[in-house]
Design a protein around this motif. Structure first.
Motif, short mmCIF file in Angstrom:
data_model
loop_
_atom_site.label_atom_id
_atom_site.label_comp_id
_atom_site.label_asym_id
_atom_site.label_seq_id
_atom_site.Cartn_x
_atom_site.Cartn_y
_atom_site.Cartn_z
N TYR A 1 -0.42 -0.42 -11.63
CA TYR A 1 -1.75 0.01 -11.15
C TYR A 1 -1.81 1.54 -11.08
CZ TYR A 1 -4.96 1.54 -7.49
OH TYR A 1 -5.89 2.24 -6.75
N THR B 1 2.12 -3.04 -8.69
CA THR B 1 1.66 -1.83 -7.99
C THR B 1 1.99 -0.59 -8.82
OG1 THR B 1 2.10 -2.96 -5.90
CG2 THR B 1 1.73 -0.60 -5.80
N GLU C 1 0.83 -1.21 0.00
CA GLU C 1 0.00 0.00 0.00
C GLU C 1 0.86 1.25 0.00
OE1 GLU C 1 -3.61 2.10 2.59
OE2 GLU C 1 -2.55 0.33 3.38
N ALA D 1 1.67 2.14 -3.49
CA ALA D 1 0.49 2.63 -4.22
C ALA D 1 0.16 4.07 -3.84
CB ALA D 1 -0.70 1.71 -3.95
#
Length: 505
Positions: free
Chosen positions: A277, A274, A225, A228
């Motif tokens: 994304y 990631t 995370e 991201a």
């Protein structure tokens, strides 16, 4: 029991990518004896006029290290670069908080840049985004890269460095999600300051490359995370995201230890996913590439380090992180290098942490020689022979399970084609601890190629180490490898690192 084997197909048209030579980079931090008694020791019998140890420089040159990260690491998060420039007599001593040592600033930016030039390496510079911020990063960049006519470029010239350093690659802080880091930050806090710093730095020098901090490791609860969230802020201005990974074998399970490079493969794939994304979410066009700028085996010295930092702090250049590497450590280093080559399309930089004395391939004695640790050799071979085009291997190997991993290849391998020299190099590790394994490779697309040499590291004692007085682990030649009808055949010794070089007849 079925016979163990491995076979591979490599073809000059099965290209992963051109390998960026910077995946064979390294790292020098103001930590322990990496700088003082490592690269720099006035008065040593090998020291040059600048105080740099020639014996160390010779070993670094042998490794052909293309880029070196500096000055940290945890050190950088409370680094005052201004303390390390200008007249030596005027430089202050400072309490170094990351490693609880005394930093004398005898070596600073200009000295390190000079040393890097001597050994043929570029500098990967890190800026302090822990206790400092945007303006300090900009001042440092101006000092390093601007030609003349401004406050900080003229200060550099006053300090005797007329030409700018032209440092291309810059890290925006270090491990900023780690609670051990001075000035650690939440993902949003880091994303914001990294964005503003990157934006300002690229106004000063649009040609620089910037590395956004990734997670400190896969063990962090916030991974992935952190990547991201932070990349949503920094995507437009950065070129890379960093990865850090260290392994150990404290439980003395060698089979499990040698399977840990599978974690490196998974780590890389997760970070790529990631990054992609964020690219998709941003409707972006550029890929964020990976800078694996800290990696190694690190566990041998942990308890001793804690004792020094807690009980005897504020020493100059205490002996910290001085892992003495075993033969099995060299095998894992080789496996990690193979993994980087397999991901050459996205892993564009990597830094073996570190280079001298501190979890390093090169060790020194204060009043004695410099010498090669076991891990020196796979790093040397990959750097020398792993330049060119990474070829996608079609690999079939028998497998085994370990305590933490299933379907582990007995043999891990990859090939690199150097078009300029018209050579192919196959890197292979036999993970099997009991048996030699028959290995064949279809190289028919390389017509009339023959074996130049087969270098290997193979030892019965997995815990064998090198020292200043004895190189117990060193490369040997394997003389039974052949190519007939475009098929290479050989035997990979048990628990061995292998470098098979092929060229035109």
């Amino acid at each position: 029991m079925a016979k163990k084997y491995a076979k591979m197909v490599v073809d000059k048209d099965f290209k992963i990518a051109e390998i960026d030579k910077r995946i064979y980079g390294s790292f020098v931090e103001h930590l322990g004896r990496a700088v003082y008694e490592g690269i720099y020791q006035p008065g040593h019998k090998s020291a040059d006029d600048h105080g740099f140890r020639r014996d160390v420089m010779d070993l670094v040159k042998e490794l052909e290290v293309p880029i070196i990260r500096y000055p940290g690491g945890n050190f950088v998060s409370n680094y005052f670069w201004e303390d390390g420039v200008g007249p030596l007599a005027e430089r202050p001593k400072r309490l170094e908080l990351a490693w609880r040592s005394l930093e004398t600033n005898d070596v600073g930016l200009n000295e390190f840049a000079k040393w890097s030039a001597f050994v043929g390496s570029e500098v990967m510079m890190a800026v302090n985004l822990g206790t400092r911020g945007v303006s300090d990063a900009c001042n440092l960049l101006e000092y390093c890269n601007h030609t003349a006519g401004t406050k900080y470029s003229d200060l550099r010239i006053k300090h005797g460095v007329k030409e700018p350093h032209k440092i291309k690659t810059w890290c925006l802080g270090n491990e900023m999600d780690g609670p051990w880091q001075l000035g650690s930050k939440t993902p949003v806090e880091y994303g914001r300051i990294a964005y503003e710093t990157a934006k300002a730095m690229k106004l000063i020098d649009p040609d620089i490359e910037l590395v956004s901090c990734g997670s400190s490791g896969t063990f962090m609860k916030s991974f992935p995370e952190w990547e991201a969230v932070t990349l949503e802020h920094t995507y437009e201005h950065v070129d890379f995201v960093s990865l850090h990974q260290y392994f150990g074998n404290a439980d003395k399970d060698t089979s499990n230890f040698l399977a840990k490079s599978m974690e490196t493969d998974h780590f890389i794939k997760t970070v790529i996913a990631t990054c992609d994304y964020v690219k998709a979410k941003k409707r972006g066009k550029k890929n964020i590439n990976l800078s694996f700028d800290e990696w190694n085996v690190w566990y041998h010295s942990n308890q001793a380090d804690q004792d020094i930092m807690k009980k005897n702090p504020w020493q100059k250049a205490p002996g910290l992180l001085e892992d003495i590497y075993t033969f099995e450590d060299a095998l894992l280093v080789g496996l990690m290098l193979i993994t980087f080559i397999k991901h050459a399309d996205r892993v564009k930089m990597a830094c073996l942490a570190q280079l001298v004395n501190v979890i390093a391939p090169i060790m020194t004695e204060a009043d004695g020689p410099a010498w090669k640790q076991t891990i020196f050799y796979p790093y040397l071979h990959a750097s020398k022979f792993g330049r060119g085009i990474a070829l996608q291997p079609v690999l079939y190997s028998t497998k085994h399970d370990t305590k933490d991993y299933t379907d582990v290849n007995d043999v891990e391998s990859v090939a690199v084609y150097n078009e300029e020299r018209d050579e192919v190099t196959i890197f292979a590790v036999n993970r099997d601890l009991q048996d030699a394994i028959d290995f064949s490779c279809d190289v028919r697309s390389f017509e009339n190629f023959e074996v130049i040499e087969h270098i290997m590291l193979a030892e019965d004692d997995l815990l064998l180490v090198n020292s200043a007085v004895k190189q117990a682990v060193a490369p040997k030649q394997q003389n039974t490898t052949t190519v007939e009808g475009g098929i290479l055949t050989t035997s990979l010794m048990k628990a061995s690192w292998n470098v098979i070089r092929l060229g035109k007849k």
